[in-house]
Design a protein around this motif. Structure first.
Motif, PDB file in Angstrom:
ATOM      1  N   TYR A  46      40.028  46.996  31.343  1.00  0.00           N
ATOM      2  CA  TYR A  46      40.691  46.330  30.928  1.00  0.00           C
ATOM      3  C   TYR A  46      42.366  46.991  31.378  1.00  0.00           C
ATOM      4  O   TYR A  46      42.241  48.197  31.539  1.00  0.00           O
ATOM      5  N   PRO A  47      43.040  46.159  30.985  1.00  0.00           N
ATOM      6  CA  PRO A  47      43.740  45.307  29.770  1.00  0.00           C
ATOM      7  C   PRO A  47      43.339  43.464  30.794  1.00  0.00           C
ATOM      8  O   PRO A  47      43.508  42.789  30.265  1.00  0.00           O
ATOM      9  N   ALA A  48      43.285  43.771  31.791  1.00  0.00           N
ATOM     10  CA  ALA A  48      43.112  42.569  33.315  1.00  0.00           C
ATOM     11  C   ALA A  48      42.080  41.974  32.378  1.00  0.00           C
ATOM     12  O   ALA A  48      42.172  40.211  32.608  1.00  0.00           O
ATOM     13  N   ALA A  49      41.028  42.554  31.585  1.00  0.00           N
ATOM     14  CA  ALA A  49      39.563  41.778  31.871  1.00  0.00           C
ATOM     15  C   ALA A  49      39.577  40.583  30.392  1.00  0.00           C
ATOM     16  O   ALA A  49      39.846  39.772  29.658  1.00  0.00           O
ATOM     17  N   GLY A  50      40.744  41.399  29.555  1.00  0.00           N
ATOM     18  CA  GLY A  50      40.989  40.882  28.853  1.00  0.00           C
ATOM     19  C   GLY A  50      41.624  39.198  29.050  1.00  0.00           C
ATOM     20  O   GLY A  50      41.983  38.504  28.246  1.00  0.00           O
ATOM     21  N   LEU A  51      42.433  38.912  29.820  1.00  0.00           N
ATOM     22  CA  LEU A  51      43.002  37.580  30.410  1.00  0.00           C
ATOM     23  C   LEU A  51      41.644  36.892  30.277  1.00  0.00           C
ATOM     24  O   LEU A  51      42.537  35.340  29.991  1.00  0.00           O
ATOM     25  N   LEU A  52      40.099  36.780  30.043  1.00  0.00           N
ATOM     26  CA  LEU A  52      39.469  35.884  30.372  1.00  0.00           C
ATOM     27  C   LEU A  52      39.427  35.451  28.296  1.00  0.00           C
ATOM     28  O   LEU A  52      39.188  33.724  28.025  1.00  0.00           O
ATOM     29  N   TYR A  53      39.877  35.894  27.535  1.00  0.00           N
ATOM     30  CA  TYR A  53      39.783  35.649  26.551  1.00  0.00           C
ATOM     31  C   TYR A  53      41.260  34.605  26.322  1.00  0.00           C
ATOM     32  O   TYR A  53      41.325  34.181  24.638  1.00  0.00           O
ATOM     33  N   TYR A  54      41.795  34.263  26.794  1.00  0.00           N
ATOM     34  CA  TYR A  54      42.932  33.620  27.325  1.00  0.00           C
ATOM     35  C   TYR A  54      42.767  32.281  27.895  1.00  0.00           C
ATOM     36  O   TYR A  54      43.630  31.181  27.160  1.00  0.00           O
ATOM     37  N   ALA A  55      41.896  32.157  28.041  1.00  0.00           N
ATOM     38  CA  ALA A  55      41.914  30.432  28.857  1.00  0.00           C
ATOM     39  C   ALA A  55      41.852  29.666  27.782  1.00  0.00           C
ATOM     40  O   ALA A  55      40.455  29.463  27.247  1.00  0.00           O
ATOM     41  N   PRO A  56      41.173  28.611  28.012  1.00  0.00           N
ATOM     42  CA  PRO A  56      40.942  27.196  26.791  1.00  0.00           C
ATOM     43  C   PRO A  56      39.499  27.328  26.607  1.00  0.00           C
ATOM     44  O   PRO A  56      38.812  27.700  28.394  1.00  0.00           O
ATOM     45  N   GLU A  57      38.795  26.915  26.203  1.00  0.00           N
ATOM     46  CA  GLU A  57      36.858  27.054  25.724  1.00  0.00           C
ATOM     47  C   GLU A  57      36.435  26.568  26.323  1.00  0.00           C
ATOM     48  O   GLU A  57      35.566  26.281  27.004  1.00  0.00           O
ATOM     49  N   ASP A  58      37.217  25.194  26.914  1.00  0.00           N
ATOM     50  CA  ASP A  58      36.256  24.351  27.266  1.00  0.00           C
ATOM     51  C   ASP A  58      36.638  23.699  29.117  1.00  0.00           C
ATOM     52  O   ASP A  58      36.197  23.389  29.836  1.00  0.00           O
ATOM     53  N   ILE A  59      37.282  25.003  29.667  1.00  0.00           N
ATOM     54  CA  ILE A  59      37.212  24.598  31.209  1.00  0.00           C
ATOM     55  C   ILE A  59      35.867  25.212  31.888  1.00  0.00           C
ATOM     56  O   ILE A  59      35.510  26.334  31.065  1.00  0.00           O
TER      57      ILE A  59
END
Length: 230
Positions: free
Chosen positions: A175-188
Motif C-alpha cells: 500500500y497505498p498502490a494496492a488500494g487502487l484495486l478497490y476503486y475499479a468497477p466491480e463488474d469489469i
C-alpha cells in the motif's frame, strides 16, 4: 473506445534488465532501506543517496523497453490505454505509451528541496551543490518511504473509469498502490500477469502465471482481436 487501465510494477522492468527493489539480489542489498530511500537517510547522508540514484540513472540508459512495454503501446490502436506504474523508469514512455502516470516519481527528473512543485528533467548525475533557481539543493524526484504519494488521487480517478483492468509485474500487496484495486468497477474483467501470482483465478479475475514479456503480448493480442470483431 473502451478504457484499459494497466497497473505495472517492478516485474515488467526487471525483464529489461533493471534491478528490482525487493528481490534477494536487488538494489537494497548492502543498504538499509531507510539509508537510501527516506527523508531521514537524505538528511544523514546525502552523498550516499545521490550515488544510489545516480547508479540507477546510469543503468536506465543501458536498457530498452521489452515486448511487454511494446505490446501495451500496440493496445492503443483499439483502446484508450492508461498506465499507472509504480516504477520510476521511463520504459513505458520510450516504448511509445501516451498516458503514463508515475505513482512513485521519475528517475530522470529531480526536484527542489525548497519547492516540491519545481521539477526538472535530469539526464546525468545529480551531485551535492546542484541547486534549483532558489539556491536550494536538488533531490531525486522519487517518493521515499514515509512520504505522501501525491499522484494517488488522479490514479484513483483513472481506475474508477476502467472498462478493463490489467495488473502486470506487481503483487499489488504493498500500500497505498494496492488500494487502487478497490476503486475499479466491480463488474469489469481483470487480467493479472505475474510469474508468481498472489491471487487465484475467479470468474472476474483471469490469472496468467508467466512473465510480462510473454503474458502481456498474448493478452493484448486477444483484446485487439476482440475489439476488431465488435
Amino acid at each position: 473506445m473502451k478504457k484499459v487501465v494497466v497497473l505495472t510494477g517492478a516485474g515488467i522492468s526487471a525483464e529489461s534488465g533493471l534491478s528490482t527493489f525487493r528481490d534477494a539480489d536487488g538494489l537494497w542489498e548492502g543498504h538499509d532501506v531507510m539509508q537510501v530511500a527516506s527523508p531521514i537517510g537524505w538528511e544523514q547522508n546525502r552523498e550516499l543517496v545521490l550515488d544510489f540514484y545516480n547508479q540507477r540513472r546510469r543503468q536506465l540508459k543501458e536498457v530498452e523497453p521489452n515486448p511487454a512495454h511494446k505490446a501495451l503501446k500496440e493496445l492503443e490502436k483499439e483502446y484508450e490505454v492508461h498506465i499507472i506504474t509504480q516504477n520510476v523508469d521511463d520504459l513505458h514512455e520510450r516504448a511509445g505509451s501516451k498516458n503514463v502516470l508515475h505513482l512513485h516519481g521519475e528517475l530522470r527528473k529531480v526536484r527542489s528541496t525548497f519547492d516540491e512543485n519545481l521539477v526538472l528533467d535530469w539526464e546525468d548525475d545529480l551531485n551535492e551543490g546542484d541547486f534549483c533557481e532558489h539556491n536550494h539543493q536538488l533531490r531525486p524526484h522519487v517518493v521515499w518511504f514515509g512520504e505522501g504519494v501525491p499522484m494517488m488521487e488522479p490514479a484513483m480517478e483513472i481506475t474508477q473509469q476502467a472498462d478493463i483492468l490489467m495488473i502486470v509485474g506487481t503483487s499489488m500487496q504493498v500500500y497505498p498502490a494496492a488500494g487502487l484495486l478497490y476503486y475499479a468497477p466491480e463488474d469489469i474483467p481483470v487480467y493479472f500477469i505475474d510469474p508468481k501470482p498472489s491471487a487465484k483465478e475467479t470468474r472476474k479475475l483471469k490469472v496468467f502465471a508467466e512473465k510480462a514479456s510473454t503474458g502481456v503480448p498474448r493478452i493484448v493480442k486477444e483484446l485487439l482481436e476482440d475489439a476488431r470483431k465488435n
